[in-house]
Design an enzyme around this catalytic site. Structure first.
Site, PDB file in Angstrom:
ATOM      1  N   LYS A  27       0.828  -1.218   0.000  1.00  0.00           N
ATOM      2  CA  LYS A  27       0.000   0.000   0.000  1.00  0.00           C
ATOM      3  C   LYS A  27       0.860   1.265   0.000  1.00  0.00           C
ATOM      4  CE  LYS A  27      -1.882  -1.054   3.978  1.00  0.00           C
ATOM      5  NZ  LYS A  27      -1.237  -2.328   4.340  1.00  0.00           N
ATOM      6  N   ARG A  32      -8.866   0.819   9.985  1.00  0.00           N
ATOM      7  CA  ARG A  32      -8.503  -0.582  10.181  1.00  0.00           C
ATOM      8  C   ARG A  32      -9.542  -1.316  10.994  1.00  0.00           C
ATOM      9  NH1 ARG A  32      -2.658   0.261   9.545  1.00  0.00           N
ATOM     10  NH2 ARG A  32      -1.580  -1.729   9.544  1.00  0.00           N
ATOM     11  N   ARG A  83      11.752  -6.294   4.058  1.00  0.00           N
ATOM     12  CA  ARG A  83      11.589  -4.837   3.917  1.00  0.00           C
ATOM     13  C   ARG A  83      12.624  -4.063   4.736  1.00  0.00           C
ATOM     14  NH1 ARG A  83       6.043  -1.997   4.923  1.00  0.00           N
ATOM     15  NH2 ARG A  83       6.199  -3.113   6.877  1.00  0.00           N
ATOM     16  N   ARG A  99      12.170  -2.726  10.704  1.00  0.00           N
ATOM     17  CA  ARG A  99      11.229  -2.359  11.764  1.00  0.00           C
ATOM     18  C   ARG A  99      11.060  -3.481  12.789  1.00  0.00           C
ATOM     19  NH1 ARG A  99       6.131  -0.246   8.379  1.00  0.00           N
ATOM     20  NH2 ARG A  99       5.087  -1.654   9.814  1.00  0.00           N
ATOM     21  N   ARG A 108       0.163  -9.610  13.171  1.00  0.00           N
ATOM     22  CA  ARG A 108      -0.434  -8.572  12.315  1.00  0.00           C
ATOM     23  C   ARG A 108      -1.392  -9.193  11.296  1.00  0.00           C
ATOM     24  NH1 ARG A 108       4.671  -5.624  10.196  1.00  0.00           N
ATOM     25  NH2 ARG A 108       3.271  -4.256   9.059  1.00  0.00           N
TER      26      ARG A 108
HETATM   27  P1  AP5 Z   1       4.921  -1.636   1.727  1.00  0.00           P
HETATM   28  O1  AP5 Z   1       4.575  -0.720   0.608  1.00  0.00           O
HETATM   29  O2  AP5 Z   1       5.746  -1.091   2.838  1.00  0.00           O
HETATM   30  O3  AP5 Z   1       3.611  -2.337   2.275  1.00  0.00           O
HETATM   31  P2  AP5 Z   1       2.435  -1.774   3.166  1.00  0.00           P
HETATM   32  O4  AP5 Z   1       1.195  -2.449   2.674  1.00  0.00           O
HETATM   33  O5  AP5 Z   1       2.435  -0.270   3.168  1.00  0.00           O
HETATM   34  O6  AP5 Z   1       2.873  -2.400   4.543  1.00  0.00           O
HETATM   35  P3  AP5 Z   1       2.977  -1.807   6.003  1.00  0.00           P
HETATM   36  O7  AP5 Z   1       3.656  -2.854   6.853  1.00  0.00           O
HETATM   37  O8  AP5 Z   1       3.539  -0.424   6.052  1.00  0.00           O
HETATM   38  O9  AP5 Z   1       1.549  -1.756   6.358  1.00  0.00           O
HETATM   39  P4  AP5 Z   1       0.986  -2.066   7.670  1.00  0.00           P
HETATM   40  O10 AP5 Z   1      -0.391  -1.845   7.212  1.00  0.00           O
HETATM   41  O11 AP5 Z   1       1.125  -3.266   8.443  1.00  0.00           O
HETATM   42  O12 AP5 Z   1       1.816  -1.097   8.632  1.00  0.00           O
HETATM   43  P5  AP5 Z   1       1.494   0.338   9.159  1.00  0.00           P
HETATM   44  O13 AP5 Z   1       2.710   1.114   9.082  1.00  0.00           O
HETATM   45  O14 AP5 Z   1       0.250   0.858   8.504  1.00  0.00           O
HETATM   46  O15 AP5 Z   1       5.621  -2.914   1.100  1.00  0.00           O
HETATM   47  C1  AP5 Z   1       6.145  -3.955   1.912  1.00  0.00           C
HETATM   48  C2  AP5 Z   1       7.486  -4.445   1.343  1.00  0.00           C
HETATM   49  O16 AP5 Z   1       7.280  -5.127   0.111  1.00  0.00           O
HETATM   50  C3  AP5 Z   1       8.485  -3.334   1.027  1.00  0.00           C
HETATM   51  O17 AP5 Z   1       9.762  -3.820   1.320  1.00  0.00           O
HETATM   52  C4  AP5 Z   1       8.328  -3.094  -0.472  1.00  0.00           C
HETATM   53  O18 AP5 Z   1       9.528  -2.629  -1.041  1.00  0.00           O
HETATM   54  C5  AP5 Z   1       7.992  -4.484  -0.959  1.00  0.00           C
HETATM   55  N1  AP5 Z   1       7.034  -4.489  -2.072  1.00  0.00           N
HETATM   56  C6  AP5 Z   1       5.965  -3.680  -2.249  1.00  0.00           C
HETATM   57  N2  AP5 Z   1       5.287  -4.049  -3.353  1.00  0.00           N
HETATM   58  C7  AP5 Z   1       5.945  -5.125  -3.870  1.00  0.00           C
HETATM   59  C8  AP5 Z   1       5.739  -5.967  -4.994  1.00  0.00           C
HETATM   60  N3  AP5 Z   1       4.718  -5.818  -5.822  1.00  0.00           N
HETATM   61  N4  AP5 Z   1       6.600  -6.992  -5.192  1.00  0.00           N
HETATM   62  C9  AP5 Z   1       7.631  -7.183  -4.351  1.00  0.00           C
HETATM   63  N5  AP5 Z   1       7.892  -6.419  -3.282  1.00  0.00           N
HETATM   64  C10 AP5 Z   1       7.066  -5.409  -3.042  1.00  0.00           C
HETATM   65  O19 AP5 Z   1       1.102   0.000  10.669  1.00  0.00           O
HETATM   66  C11 AP5 Z   1       2.042  -0.421  11.629  1.00  0.00           C
HETATM   67  C12 AP5 Z   1       1.373  -0.526  12.998  1.00  0.00           C
HETATM   68  O20 AP5 Z   1       0.831   0.768  13.379  1.00  0.00           O
HETATM   69  C13 AP5 Z   1       0.170  -1.469  13.107  1.00  0.00           C
HETATM   70  O21 AP5 Z   1       0.564  -2.808  13.298  1.00  0.00           O
HETATM   71  C14 AP5 Z   1      -0.565  -0.858  14.318  1.00  0.00           C
HETATM   72  O22 AP5 Z   1       0.051  -1.223  15.527  1.00  0.00           O
HETATM   73  C15 AP5 Z   1      -0.385   0.622  14.113  1.00  0.00           C
HETATM   74  N6  AP5 Z   1      -1.477   1.232  13.329  1.00  0.00           N
HETATM   75  C16 AP5 Z   1      -1.341   1.871  12.123  1.00  0.00           C
HETATM   76  N7  AP5 Z   1      -2.531   2.303  11.677  1.00  0.00           N
HETATM   77  C17 AP5 Z   1      -3.451   1.943  12.620  1.00  0.00           C
HETATM   78  C18 AP5 Z   1      -4.866   2.085  12.707  1.00  0.00           C
HETATM   79  N8  AP5 Z   1      -5.573   2.672  11.737  1.00  0.00           N
HETATM   80  N9  AP5 Z   1      -5.482   1.597  13.824  1.00  0.00           N
HETATM   81  C19 AP5 Z   1      -4.777   1.010  14.814  1.00  0.00           C
HETATM   82  N10 AP5 Z   1      -3.446   0.817  14.773  1.00  0.00           N
HETATM   83  C20 AP5 Z   1      -2.783   1.272  13.692  1.00  0.00           C
END
Ligand code: AP5
Length: 209
Positions: free
Chosen positions: A14, A86, A120, A153, A164
């Site tokens: 995303k 979420r 990542r 991370r 997760r």
């Molecule tokens: P990346 O683009 O980083 O993926 P992402 O979907 O953005 O993953 P995130 O881990 O950032 O999302 P998340 O939803 O768990 O974490 P968040 O920070 O929101 O891509 C992943 C990897 O794959 C990268 O290395 C990239 O280079 C590679 N890649 C991408 N596309 C590819 C492809 N097509 N092919 C190959 N490789 C590829 O949340 C973290 C924490 O914050 C949560 O666990 C929670 O504790 C808290 N939090 C955040 N938002 C909330 C909320 N709304 N409510 C409650 N808690 C929350």
């Protein structure tokens, strides 16, 4: 001007696609995960409160998350919400604030998610993301965008990744139906490793092509 939500499991890509879409349609990504990581890095009161939830892969409580998001998007005419909402209560709170144009749901199987998350690397300075195999930086451990140091991370450890995925299925996946019923949902297959193709597909869906 677009108000978009990117929905999908952790690590589906995303954030990667949101940054590329922003370059074309000028809709800045707003990631609650990044806002929380920033608060933790700065050791603010919020940062200390949420660290336990973040590191273990659990969700931060709705009340904290909703208030932070509302403050952040206040006055913004365009955005891509990456990682919010979420939970159903978060989606209902968002409905009271703004009218969203489209929700893009990214799909990929669990094995692919685990591979992406464990490889990542994130920039300490600008939060850009790379992957040691699929999207490597030009120089090992150095950010292509700003020259910052790349790190792994805390929630990329195997136990936190599993947690997760469980949390996603229980609390976030119901949002797919929530937005389908509102007629806002578009789905993108994000299981391939060609980021450019996934980006093009997402952009076409956003533009209604
Ligand atoms: P990346 O683009 O980083 O993926 P992402 O979907 O953005 O993953 P995130 O881990 O950032 O999302 P998340 O939803 O768990 O974490 P968040 O920070 O929101 O891509 C992943 C990897 O794959 C990268 O290395 C990239 O280079 C590679 N890649 C991408 N596309 C590819 C492809 N097509 N092919 C190959 N490789 C590829 O949340 C973290 C924490 O914050 C949560 O666990 C929670 O504790 C808290 N939090 C955040 N938002 C909330 C909320 N709304 N409510 C409650 N808690 C929350």
């Amino acid at each position: 001007m677009s108000k978009l939500i990117f929905l999908g499991p952790p690590g589906v890509g995303k954030g990667t696609i949101a940054r590329k879409v922003d370059e074309v349609i000028s809709s800045p990504p707003v990631s609650t995960g990044e806002l929380f990581r920033e608060a933790m890095a700065n050791k603010t009161e919020l940062g200390l409160k949420i660290k336990g939830y973040m590191d273990s892969g659990s969700l931060v409580p709705d009340e904290i998350t909703i208030n932070l998001l509302k403050e952040k998007i206040h006055g913004m005419s365009s955005f891509i919400l990456d990682g919010f909402p979420r939970t159903i209560p978060q989606a209902e709170a968002l409905d009271k604030e703004v009218s969203v144009d489209k929700v893009i749901s990214f799909d990929a199987p669990d094995e692919m998610i685990i591979k992406r998350l464990s490889g990542r690397r994130t920039c300490r300075n600008c939060d850009a993301t790379f992957h040691i195999d699929f999207l490597p930086p030009k120089v090992e451990n150095v950010c292509d965008e700003c020259g910052g140091e790349l790190y792994q991370r805390e929630d990329q450890k195997p136990d936190a990744i599993k947690q997760r995925l469980v949390v996603y299925k229980e609390q976030t996946e119901p949002l797919v139906n929530y937005y389908k019923e509102k007629g806002l949902l578009e789905t993108v297959d994000a299981s391939g490793t060609n980021v450019e193709n996934i980006f093009k597909d997402a952009l076409a869906k956003i533009r209604g092509e």
